[in-house]
Design a protein around this motif. Structure first.
Motif, PDB file in Angstrom:
ATOM      1  N   ASP A  84       0.827  -1.207   0.000  1.00  0.00           N
ATOM      2  CA  ASP A  84       0.000   0.000   0.000  1.00  0.00           C
ATOM      3  C   ASP A  84       0.860   1.255   0.000  1.00  0.00           C
ATOM      4  N   LEU A  85       2.035   1.188   0.610  1.00  0.00           N
ATOM      5  CA  LEU A  85       2.911   2.352   0.695  1.00  0.00           C
ATOM      6  C   LEU A  85       3.996   2.366  -0.373  1.00  0.00           C
ATOM      7  N   LEU A  86       4.413   1.179  -0.815  1.00  0.00           N
ATOM      8  CA  LEU A  86       5.545   1.105  -1.733  1.00  0.00           C
ATOM      9  C   LEU A  86       5.179   0.626  -3.132  1.00  0.00           C
ATOM     10  N   GLY A  87       3.942   0.199  -3.337  1.00  0.00           N
ATOM     11  CA  GLY A  87       3.561  -0.316  -4.639  1.00  0.00           C
ATOM     12  C   GLY A  87       3.779  -1.815  -4.734  1.00  0.00           C
ATOM     13  N   PRO A  88       3.518  -2.424  -5.889  1.00  0.00           N
ATOM     14  CA  PRO A  88       3.589  -3.878  -6.043  1.00  0.00           C
ATOM     15  C   PRO A  88       4.965  -4.449  -5.704  1.00  0.00           C
ATOM     16  N   LEU A  89       4.970  -5.530  -4.920  1.00  0.00           N
ATOM     17  CA  LEU A  89       6.203  -6.223  -4.555  1.00  0.00           C
ATOM     18  C   LEU A  89       6.066  -7.729  -4.796  1.00  0.00           C
ATOM     19  N   ASP A  90       5.167  -8.117  -5.711  1.00  0.00           N
ATOM     20  CA  ASP A  90       4.926  -9.528  -6.015  1.00  0.00           C
ATOM     21  C   ASP A  90       4.521 -10.303  -4.770  1.00  0.00           C
ATOM     22  N   VAL A  91       3.708  -9.683  -3.915  1.00  0.00           N
ATOM     23  CA  VAL A  91       3.287 -10.294  -2.655  1.00  0.00           C
ATOM     24  C   VAL A  91       1.800 -10.632  -2.722  1.00  0.00           C
ATOM     25  N   GLU A  92       1.459 -11.855  -2.307  1.00  0.00           N
ATOM     26  CA  GLU A  92       0.069 -12.271  -2.177  1.00  0.00           C
ATOM     27  C   GLU A  92      -0.134 -12.805  -0.769  1.00  0.00           C
ATOM     28  N   LEU A  93      -1.256 -12.432  -0.159  1.00  0.00           N
ATOM     29  CA  LEU A  93      -1.550 -12.871   1.199  1.00  0.00           C
ATOM     30  C   LEU A  93      -2.686 -13.884   1.190  1.00  0.00           C
ATOM     31  N   THR A  94      -2.508 -14.981   1.918  1.00  0.00           N
ATOM     32  CA  THR A  94      -3.562 -15.980   2.059  1.00  0.00           C
ATOM     33  C   THR A  94      -3.800 -16.219   3.552  1.00  0.00           C
ATOM     34  N   PRO A  95      -5.064 -16.441   3.936  1.00  0.00           N
ATOM     35  CA  PRO A  95      -5.367 -16.601   5.361  1.00  0.00           C
ATOM     36  C   PRO A  95      -5.011 -17.990   5.878  1.00  0.00           C
ATOM     37  N   HIS A  96      -4.658 -18.036   7.150  1.00  0.00           N
ATOM     38  CA  HIS A  96      -4.591 -19.306   7.854  1.00  0.00           C
ATOM     39  C   HIS A  96      -4.990 -19.047   9.304  1.00  0.00           C
ATOM     40  N   THR A  97      -5.249 -20.116  10.027  1.00  0.00           N
ATOM     41  CA  THR A  97      -5.742 -20.010  11.393  1.00  0.00           C
ATOM     42  C   THR A  97      -4.768 -20.677  12.345  1.00  0.00           C
ATOM     43  N   ARG A  98      -4.473 -20.006  13.459  1.00  0.00           N
ATOM     44  CA  ARG A  98      -3.626 -20.583  14.497  1.00  0.00           C
ATOM     45  C   ARG A  98      -4.491 -20.857  15.717  1.00  0.00           C
ATOM     46  N   TYR A  99      -4.682 -22.136  16.012  1.00  0.00           N
ATOM     47  CA  TYR A  99      -5.507 -22.548  17.143  1.00  0.00           C
ATOM     48  C   TYR A  99      -4.656 -22.720  18.390  1.00  0.00           C
ATOM     49  N   THR A 100      -5.264 -22.445  19.538  1.00  0.00           N
ATOM     50  CA  THR A 100      -4.651 -22.747  20.822  1.00  0.00           C
ATOM     51  C   THR A 100      -5.375 -23.948  21.417  1.00  0.00           C
ATOM     52  N   ALA A 102       5.123 -15.310  -2.358  1.00  0.00           N
ATOM     53  CA  ALA A 102       5.851 -14.461  -3.308  1.00  0.00           C
ATOM     54  C   ALA A 102       6.830 -15.330  -4.089  1.00  0.00           C
ATOM     55  N   PRO A 103       7.141 -14.970  -5.327  1.00  0.00           N
ATOM     56  CA  PRO A 103       8.068 -15.782  -6.131  1.00  0.00           C
ATOM     57  C   PRO A 103       9.481 -15.785  -5.590  1.00  0.00           C
ATOM     58  N   TRP A 104       9.822 -14.828  -4.707  1.00  0.00           N
ATOM     59  CA  TRP A 104      11.174 -14.769  -4.170  1.00  0.00           C
ATOM     60  C   TRP A 104      11.326 -15.526  -2.855  1.00  0.00           C
ATOM     61  N   LEU A 105      10.265 -16.213  -2.398  1.00  0.00           N
ATOM     62  CA  LEU A 105      10.376 -17.099  -1.245  1.00  0.00           C
ATOM     63  C   LEU A 105      10.898 -18.464  -1.688  1.00  0.00           C
ATOM     64  N   ASP A 106      11.513 -19.218  -0.759  1.00  0.00           N
ATOM     65  CA  ASP A 106      11.992 -20.549  -1.126  1.00  0.00           C
ATOM     66  C   ASP A 106      10.850 -21.552  -1.053  1.00  0.00           C
ATOM     67  N   ALA A 107      11.152 -22.822  -1.314  1.00  0.00           N
ATOM     68  CA  ALA A 107      10.121 -23.848  -1.368  1.00  0.00           C
ATOM     69  C   ALA A 107       9.418 -24.047  -0.029  1.00  0.00           C
ATOM     70  N   GLY A 108      10.077 -23.679   1.054  1.00  0.00           N
ATOM     71  CA  GLY A 108       9.479 -23.792   2.372  1.00  0.00           C
ATOM     72  C   GLY A 108       8.687 -22.571   2.787  1.00  0.00           C
ATOM     73  N   GLY A 109       8.591 -21.568   1.901  1.00  0.00           N
ATOM     74  CA  GLY A 109       7.857 -20.356   2.222  1.00  0.00           C
ATOM     75  C   GLY A 109       8.639 -19.361   3.044  1.00  0.00           C
ATOM     76  N   ASP A 110       9.968 -19.501   3.095  1.00  0.00           N
ATOM     77  CA  ASP A 110      10.808 -18.613   3.885  1.00  0.00           C
ATOM     78  C   ASP A 110      11.532 -17.621   2.981  1.00  0.00           C
ATOM     79  N   GLY A 111      11.694 -16.404   3.472  1.00  0.00           N
ATOM     80  CA  GLY A 111      12.466 -15.417   2.729  1.00  0.00           C
ATOM     81  C   GLY A 111      11.932 -14.017   2.928  1.00  0.00           C
ATOM     82  N   TRP A 112      12.618 -13.048   2.356  1.00  0.00           N
ATOM     83  CA  TRP A 112      12.240 -11.656   2.500  1.00  0.00           C
ATOM     84  C   TRP A 112      12.852 -10.845   1.368  1.00  0.00           C
ATOM     85  N   LYS A 113      12.380  -9.617   1.275  1.00  0.00           N
ATOM     86  CA  LYS A 113      12.834  -8.736   0.201  1.00  0.00           C
ATOM     87  C   LYS A 113      12.900  -7.309   0.725  1.00  0.00           C
TER      88      LYS A 113
END
Length: 315
Positions: free
Chosen positions: A186-202, A262-273
């Motif tokens: 929203d502040l920097l423009g497109p960064l090839d980021v997509e958000l999907t929901p998940h739930t963390r139960y206690t 994001a396409p710049w994450l590894d196969a385990g979903g880890d990474g940053w940009k």
């Protein structure tokens, strides 16, 4: 003055590190500090990743958590429970070997010995002895008490360091660090980021204190410090196969979260940009919490210079 936008783990860690360096720093937060992607009592720390570079950075971050324990004087922040990667991809063992990280293989019975209330469907796993449960709320509360936080909703940024708030106020920083997680585009423009929901139960039932943290094809789990409760994050609300993992536990609460894709994450979903636009540095990624102290140092370095440390865009 250096302006930090966002009072989650990355923003607070950066502001704390900048204050240690004697830099005048203020954090703008639109809501309550660490109430969005950084919310919750605990998170998983692990060395185990699918890239050697991330394993090495995790080892550096672990030293940072130990430093915070000493500096913040709030007790233990990183538990010694260990971490189990159940049914792990071969890349984890390869990466840990290349990084010189300690690990061992577990069979089904050994997995259950590490997490007694889990009924493991997995024939094997990797045990990471340096993993454990991070006392996140304790750490973030201590960081927030040591930096200046102002309530303010940042709606736009200029490459010259100008920051406009929703009330029309404009201020200017010598450098600006953007650490707002899901709102970064929203502040920097497109960064090839997509958000999907998940739930963390206690869950509660069997005492989870001392149980190892877990990552499995079904989701991820961890003990919530010394509360005796167990948290498990999963992409689908209460699928049958997930409930079957913990037959003795009962869900007592939930947190709705988001996962970054994001396409710049590894196969385990880890990474940053990280990106730099003039005086503005933006930072976004997934599974960032365990690297918090390291990110504080790297983002502070970026704010005090003109480039970006290579570790902020790992290959």
């Amino acid at each position: 003055m250096i302006i930090v936008v966002g009072a989650g783990i990355c923003g607070l860690a950066a502001a704390y590190e900048l204050s240690r360096r004697g830099e005048s720093t203020v954090v703008f937060e639109r809501g309550e500090p660490f109430s969005e992607l950084s919310a919750g009592l605990a998170r998983i720390f692990r060395i185990a990743h699918q890239r050697p570079a991330l394993c090495r950075l995790a080892m550096a971050a672990r030293a940072g958590w130990q430093r915070w324990e000493s500096e913040l004087e709030v007790g233990r922040l990183l538990g010694s429970e260990g971490f189990v990667a159940a049914a792990p991809p071969e890349a984890i063992a390869t990466a840990m070997t290349e990084a010189g990280a300690e690990y061992s293989w577990l069979d089904r019975d050994q997995i259950q010995a590490r997490i007694p209330f889990v009924t493991p469907p997995w024939p094997a796993g990797i045990f990471d002895p340096l993993g454990g449960s991070l006392r996140i709320r304790r750490a973030l509360s201590a960081l927030a008490a040591r930096v200046e936080i102002r309530r303010g909703h940042v709606v736009s940024l200029g490459d010259d360091g100008s920051v406009r708030l929703a009330d029309g106020t404009v201020t200017r920083g010598d450098q600006v660090l953007v650490c707002v997680g899901a709102q970064t585009p929203d502040l920097l423009g497109p960064l090839d980021v997509e958000l999907t929901p998940h739930t963390r139960y206690t869950y509660q039932g069997a005492d989870a204190t001392g149980a190892a943290c877990l990552a499995a094809p079904e989701g991820y789990g961890l003990p919530l410090g010394s509360t005796g409760q167990w948290a498990f994050g999963q992409p689908i609300p209460e699928p049958t196969e997930v409930r079957a993992l913990f037959p003795s536990l009962v869900p007592v609460g939930q947190v709705d979260c988001f996962t970054v894709h994001a396409p710049w994450l590894d196969a385990g979903g880890d990474g940053w940009k990280a990106v730099r636009r003039g005086r503005v540095v933006g930072f976004v990624g997934n599974n960032l919490m365990k690297f918090g102290p390291l990110f504080g140092e790297l983002l502070a370095e970026a704010a005090c210079g003109e480039g970006l440390p290579g570790e902020l865009n790992p290959v």
